[in-house]
Design a protein around this motif. Structure first.
Motif, short mmCIF file in Angstrom:
data_model
loop_
_atom_site.label_atom_id
_atom_site.label_comp_id
_atom_site.label_asym_id
_atom_site.label_seq_id
_atom_site.Cartn_x
_atom_site.Cartn_y
_atom_site.Cartn_z
N VAL A 1 0.85 -1.19 0.00
CA VAL A 1 0.00 0.00 0.00
C VAL A 1 0.89 1.25 0.00
O VAL A 1 1.56 1.53 0.99
CB VAL A 1 -0.94 0.03 1.22
N PRO A 2 0.92 2.01 -1.08
CA PRO A 2 1.70 3.25 -1.10
C PRO A 2 1.17 4.22 -0.05
O PRO A 2 -0.05 4.37 0.11
CB PRO A 2 1.47 3.79 -2.52
N SER A 3 2.06 4.90 0.68
CA SER A 3 1.60 5.79 1.74
C SER A 3 2.58 6.93 1.96
O SER A 3 3.77 6.82 1.66
CB SER A 3 1.42 5.02 3.05
N VAL A 4 2.05 8.04 2.47
CA VAL A 4 2.84 9.20 2.85
C VAL A 4 2.49 9.55 4.28
O VAL A 4 1.32 9.77 4.60
CB VAL A 4 2.56 10.41 1.93
N GLY A 5 3.49 9.58 5.15
CA GLY A 5 3.26 9.91 6.55
C GLY A 5 4.27 10.93 7.02
O GLY A 5 4.99 11.55 6.24
N SER A 6 4.34 11.12 8.34
CA SER A 6 5.31 12.05 8.91
C SER A 6 5.95 11.42 10.13
O SER A 6 5.48 10.40 10.64
CB SER A 6 4.65 13.38 9.28
N ALA A 7 7.02 12.04 10.62
CA ALA A 7 7.80 11.47 11.72
C ALA A 7 7.13 11.77 13.06
O ALA A 7 7.52 12.70 13.78
CB ALA A 7 9.22 12.04 11.68
N ASN A 8 6.12 10.99 13.39
CA ASN A 8 5.34 11.24 14.60
C ASN A 8 6.15 11.05 15.88
O ASN A 8 6.00 11.82 16.84
CB ASN A 8 4.11 10.34 14.61
N TRP A 9 6.99 10.02 15.92
CA TRP A 9 7.80 9.78 17.12
C TRP A 9 8.73 10.96 17.38
O TRP A 9 8.83 11.45 18.50
CB TRP A 9 8.61 8.49 16.96
N SER A 10 9.39 11.43 16.34
CA SER A 10 10.30 12.57 16.49
C SER A 10 9.55 13.82 16.93
O SER A 10 10.07 14.62 17.72
CB SER A 10 11.03 12.85 15.17
N GLY A 11 8.32 13.99 16.42
CA GLY A 11 7.52 15.14 16.82
C GLY A 11 7.17 15.10 18.29
O GLY A 11 7.28 16.12 19.00
N GLY A 12 6.77 13.93 18.79
CA GLY A 12 6.46 13.78 20.20
C GLY A 12 7.68 14.01 21.07
O GLY A 12 7.61 14.62 22.16
N LEU A 13 8.82 13.52 20.60
CA LEU A 13 10.08 13.70 21.33
C LEU A 13 10.45 15.18 21.42
O LEU A 13 10.79 15.69 22.50
CB LEU A 13 11.19 12.93 20.62
N ALA A 14 10.35 15.90 20.31
CA ALA A 14 10.74 17.32 20.27
C ALA A 14 9.83 18.16 21.16
O ALA A 14 10.31 19.06 21.88
CB ALA A 14 10.70 17.83 18.84
N ALA A 15 8.53 17.89 21.12
CA ALA A 15 7.58 18.65 21.93
C ALA A 15 7.88 18.48 23.41
O ALA A 15 7.89 19.46 24.18
CB ALA A 15 6.16 18.20 21.62
N THR A 16 8.12 17.25 23.83
CA THR A 16 8.36 16.96 25.25
C THR A 16 9.71 17.49 25.70
O THR A 16 9.84 18.05 26.80
CB THR A 16 8.27 15.45 25.49
N ARG A 17 10.73 17.36 24.86
CA ARG A 17 12.05 17.89 25.20
C ARG A 17 11.99 19.41 25.43
O ARG A 17 12.64 19.94 26.32
CB ARG A 17 13.04 17.58 24.08
#
Length: 343
Positions: free
Chosen positions: A162-178
């Motif tokens: 299944v072709p898909s386009v997503g984003s780096a959700n883990w990195s986003g959560g990490l950056a927000a919390t840091r």
């Protein structure tokens, strides 16, 4: 006679005849199934679809009945981030002389049965879906008509085909919390999205990782799940801010949920960021205009939609190509975050 047979093989008519014979139906019935007609009994349609898949039948090229449309399918359209996705798909559609048709169907996991019948009748250039996955039957039907499809920001783990386009959700959560930890916060709450969506879990994992790397414990009372909407953020924030030892900061899993947190803070008589810091996720347009302006994780929604639409056009040239793309996220610091009250 031989020439006629070769023509049939090239156009797929021999395959349709074989399918009709094996299914015990007429060629016109097979044609109805291919064209998404509703006047075919479901058991017959399923049997024909399975045989089409077994024979590897594919319509090739652009047929006379194919509409110059890209279909964009949501389970709900009443959200700010949906507008960003629409604009992204429209940008690419214009480049290719196509229009965009919007469809609302199903749940956040997959579109409904009613949608597949409609899209087979419309026969667009391709379909962009904002869902976690597609049922196998839907994939078979789209592929047999040579209608490519791409999923945007999958809420579940998409299958390899299944072709898909997503984003780096883990990195986003990490950056927000840091960012909140660097501001001096130790008692940090999270209002993630629905627990059955991969993007929600990934953002929560990023939150946990940031806390662990900073040597901070995660209080289970401060880990909650919302629904990505304002009301969900408000309800969860009202509960969190009513705790005897309330959090000094909240990471909301979407900007809409962050709006709910801001309202809950107002109801509790708290000022943001003096008494409570708030971080959102998505960076929709309103995030910079609310007061105070929202610190948030920028998710490149419009670019994600553009990439998905471009992927569709590449799939039209090579129908066997399956691609997965993940775009980077980034933290945007505004005025809704600061040091904790005791600092």
């Amino acid at each position: 006679m031989l020439h006629a047979m070769q023509e049939d093989e090239e156009t797929g008519r021999v395959t349709l005849a074989q399918v009709a014979e094996q299914a015990g139906v007429s060629i016109s019935t097979v044609s109805k199934v291919l064209n998404g007609r509703q006047d075919v009994a479901r058991p017959t349609r399923v049997r024909v679809e399975q045989l089409l898949e077994i024979h590897g039948y594919r319509r090739s090229g652009r047929s006379a009945g194919e509409a110059p449309l890209i279909e964009l399918v949501f389970h709900e359209l009443d959200s700010l981030w949906a507008m960003e996705l629409i604009r992204g798909v429209e940008n690419v559609a214009k480049e290719h002389g196509a229009s965009v048709v919007l469809t609302e169907s199903g749940t956040r996991h997959s579109p409904g049965e009613d949608w597949i019948e409609g899209v087979l009748r419309r026969r667009p250039l391709g379909v962009v879906l904002v869902f976690s996955a597609l049922p196998l039957e839907f994939k078979q039907q789209l592929r047999s008509r040579a209608i490519p499809f791409v999923i945007i920001d999958p809420a579940g783990d998409p299958e390899p085909d299944v072709p898909s386009v997503g984003s780096a959700n883990w990195s986003g959560g990490l950056a927000a919390t840091r960012h909140l930890i660097e501001c001096g916060h130790r008692r940090i709450a999270i209002i993630s999205g629905p627990g059955d969506m991969l993007c929600s879990v990934a953002r929560l994992d990023g939150f946990r990782s940031a806390m662990t790397m900073a040597g901070l414990e995660v209080d289970p009372e401060l880990v909650t799940f919302g629904d990505f909407h304002v009301e969900g953020g408000y309800r969860r924030a009202m509960e969190l801010l009513a705790l005897p030892d309330r959090p000094t900061a909240v990471f909301a899993g979407s900007d809409l949920q962050a709006l709910g947190v801001l309202e809950a803070a107002r109801v509790h008589g708290l000022q943001v960021p003096r008494d409570l810091s708030v971080v959102g996720y998505d960076d929709v347009a309103i995030a910079r205009w609310i007061s105070p302006a929202l610190t948030t994780v920028h998710q490149p929604l419009r670019q994600m939609a553009e990439e998905a639409a471009q992927m569709l056009m590449r799939l039209r040239a090579d129908e066997n190509t399956a691609t997965r793309l993940e775009l980077a996220t980034s933290l945007v610091v505004r005025k809704s975050t600061g040091p904790p009250p005791s600092a």
